[in-house]
Motif scaffolding. Structure first.
Motif, PDB file in Angstrom:
ATOM      1  N   GLY A  49       1.089  13.774  -2.733  1.00 31.82           N
ATOM      2  CA  GLY A  49       0.940  13.657  -1.280  1.00 31.82           C
ATOM      3  C   GLY A  49      -0.205  12.747  -0.891  1.00 31.82           C
ATOM      4  O   GLY A  49      -0.076  11.909   0.007  1.00 31.82           O
ATOM      5  N   LEU A  50      -1.357  12.894  -1.585  1.00 29.74           N
ATOM      6  CA  LEU A  50      -2.491  12.017  -1.295  1.00 29.74           C
ATOM      7  C   LEU A  50      -2.180  10.558  -1.615  1.00 29.74           C
ATOM      8  O   LEU A  50      -2.615   9.650  -0.899  1.00 29.74           O
ATOM      9  CB  LEU A  50      -3.713  12.465  -2.093  1.00 29.74           C
ATOM     10  CG  LEU A  50      -4.429  13.697  -1.554  1.00 29.74           C
ATOM     11  CD1 LEU A  50      -5.530  14.122  -2.517  1.00 29.74           C
ATOM     12  CD2 LEU A  50      -5.014  13.413  -0.188  1.00 29.74           C
ATOM     13  N   THR A  51      -1.429  10.324  -2.679  1.00 29.52           N
ATOM     14  CA  THR A  51      -1.062   8.956  -3.036  1.00 29.52           C
ATOM     15  C   THR A  51      -0.171   8.327  -1.969  1.00 29.52           C
ATOM     16  O   THR A  51      -0.352   7.160  -1.592  1.00 29.52           O
ATOM     17  CB  THR A  51      -0.344   8.941  -4.401  1.00 29.52           C
ATOM     18  OG1 THR A  51      -1.196   9.549  -5.370  1.00 29.52           O
ATOM     19  CG2 THR A  51       0.003   7.538  -4.824  1.00 29.52           C
ATOM     20  N   VAL A  52       0.764   9.102  -1.460  1.00 25.47           N
ATOM     21  CA  VAL A  52       1.653   8.583  -0.412  1.00 25.47           C
ATOM     22  C   VAL A  52       0.863   8.280   0.849  1.00 25.47           C
ATOM     23  O   VAL A  52       1.025   7.225   1.477  1.00 25.47           O
ATOM     24  CB  VAL A  52       2.797   9.590  -0.147  1.00 25.47           C
ATOM     25  CG1 VAL A  52       3.567   9.219   1.097  1.00 25.47           C
ATOM     26  CG2 VAL A  52       3.717   9.676  -1.344  1.00 25.47           C
ATOM     27  N   VAL A  53      -0.017   9.199   1.241  1.00 20.70           N
ATOM     28  CA  VAL A  53      -0.817   8.990   2.452  1.00 20.70           C
ATOM     29  C   VAL A  53      -1.745   7.789   2.267  1.00 20.70           C
ATOM     30  O   VAL A  53      -1.901   6.963   3.176  1.00 20.70           O
ATOM     31  CB  VAL A  53      -1.604  10.274   2.788  1.00 20.70           C
ATOM     32  CG1 VAL A  53      -2.638  10.021   3.867  1.00 20.70           C
ATOM     33  CG2 VAL A  53      -0.647  11.368   3.220  1.00 20.70           C
ATOM     34  N   ALA A  54      -2.361   7.659   1.101  1.00 21.03           N
ATOM     35  CA  ALA A  54      -3.243   6.519   0.852  1.00 21.03           C
ATOM     36  C   ALA A  54      -2.470   5.203   0.897  1.00 21.03           C
ATOM     37  O   ALA A  54      -2.980   4.190   1.397  1.00 21.03           O
ATOM     38  CB  ALA A  54      -3.932   6.676  -0.497  1.00 21.03           C
ATOM     39  N   SER A 113      -1.427   0.244   3.725  1.00 20.72           N
ATOM     40  CA  SER A 113      -0.508  -0.742   4.308  1.00 20.72           C
ATOM     41  C   SER A 113      -0.839  -1.002   5.767  1.00 20.72           C
ATOM     42  O   SER A 113      -0.703  -2.128   6.258  1.00 20.72           O
ATOM     43  CB  SER A 113       0.937  -0.268   4.156  1.00 20.72           C
ATOM     44  OG  SER A 113       1.149   0.891   4.941  1.00 20.72           O
ATOM     45  N   LEU A 131       0.221   4.608   2.712  1.00 18.15           N
ATOM     46  CA  LEU A 131       0.522   4.310   4.116  1.00 18.15           C
ATOM     47  C   LEU A 131      -0.713   3.802   4.857  1.00 18.15           C
ATOM     48  O   LEU A 131      -0.627   2.847   5.643  1.00 18.15           O
ATOM     49  CB  LEU A 131       1.076   5.561   4.802  1.00 18.15           C
ATOM     50  CG  LEU A 131       2.463   6.005   4.341  1.00 18.15           C
ATOM     51  CD1 LEU A 131       2.815   7.350   4.959  1.00 18.15           C
ATOM     52  CD2 LEU A 131       3.499   4.967   4.704  1.00 18.15           C
ATOM     53  N   VAL A 132      -1.850   4.431   4.610  1.00 20.03           N
ATOM     54  CA  VAL A 132      -3.085   3.983   5.269  1.00 20.03           C
ATOM     55  C   VAL A 132      -3.452   2.577   4.808  1.00 20.03           C
ATOM     56  O   VAL A 132      -3.847   1.725   5.616  1.00 20.03           O
ATOM     57  CB  VAL A 132      -4.222   4.988   4.992  1.00 20.03           C
ATOM     58  CG1 VAL A 132      -5.573   4.436   5.426  1.00 20.03           C
ATOM     59  CG2 VAL A 132      -3.939   6.305   5.702  1.00 20.03           C
TER      60      VAL A 132
END
Length: 79
Positions: free
Chosen positions: A43-48, A53, A50-51
């Motif tokens: 989850g943290l990897t996905v959020v990072a 990008s 997106l941020v």
């Protein structure tokens, strides 16, 4: 539920809409600490991502602004 208007030849077909099972599903397995940590890291990897990008993409979407002084100086030099 709605009732059927036409006669039904078999009683079990008419009662099929109202049937409820008395079998309970098995309980869900509890997640271990490693599984919770792995899901958190994903989850943290996905959020990072997106941020990141957004941080790199927003400046690229801004309209290109040329300073007015450089245009005037180039125009005056060209004469």
């Amino acid at each position: 539920m709605f009732r059927r208007r036409e006669p039904v030849p078999f009683a079990f077909v008419a009662e099929a809409d109202r049937f409820r099972s008395n079998v309970t599903p098995p309980p869900r397995e509890r997640l271990g600490r490693t599984q919770i940590a792995a899901r958190g890291l994903v989850g943290l990897t996905v959020v990072a991502g997106l941020v990141g990008s957004l941080l790199f993409g927003i400046p690229a979407l801004q309209p290109h602004q040329v300073p007015a002084t450089s245009q005037q100086s180039e125009a005056s030099e060209g004469r």
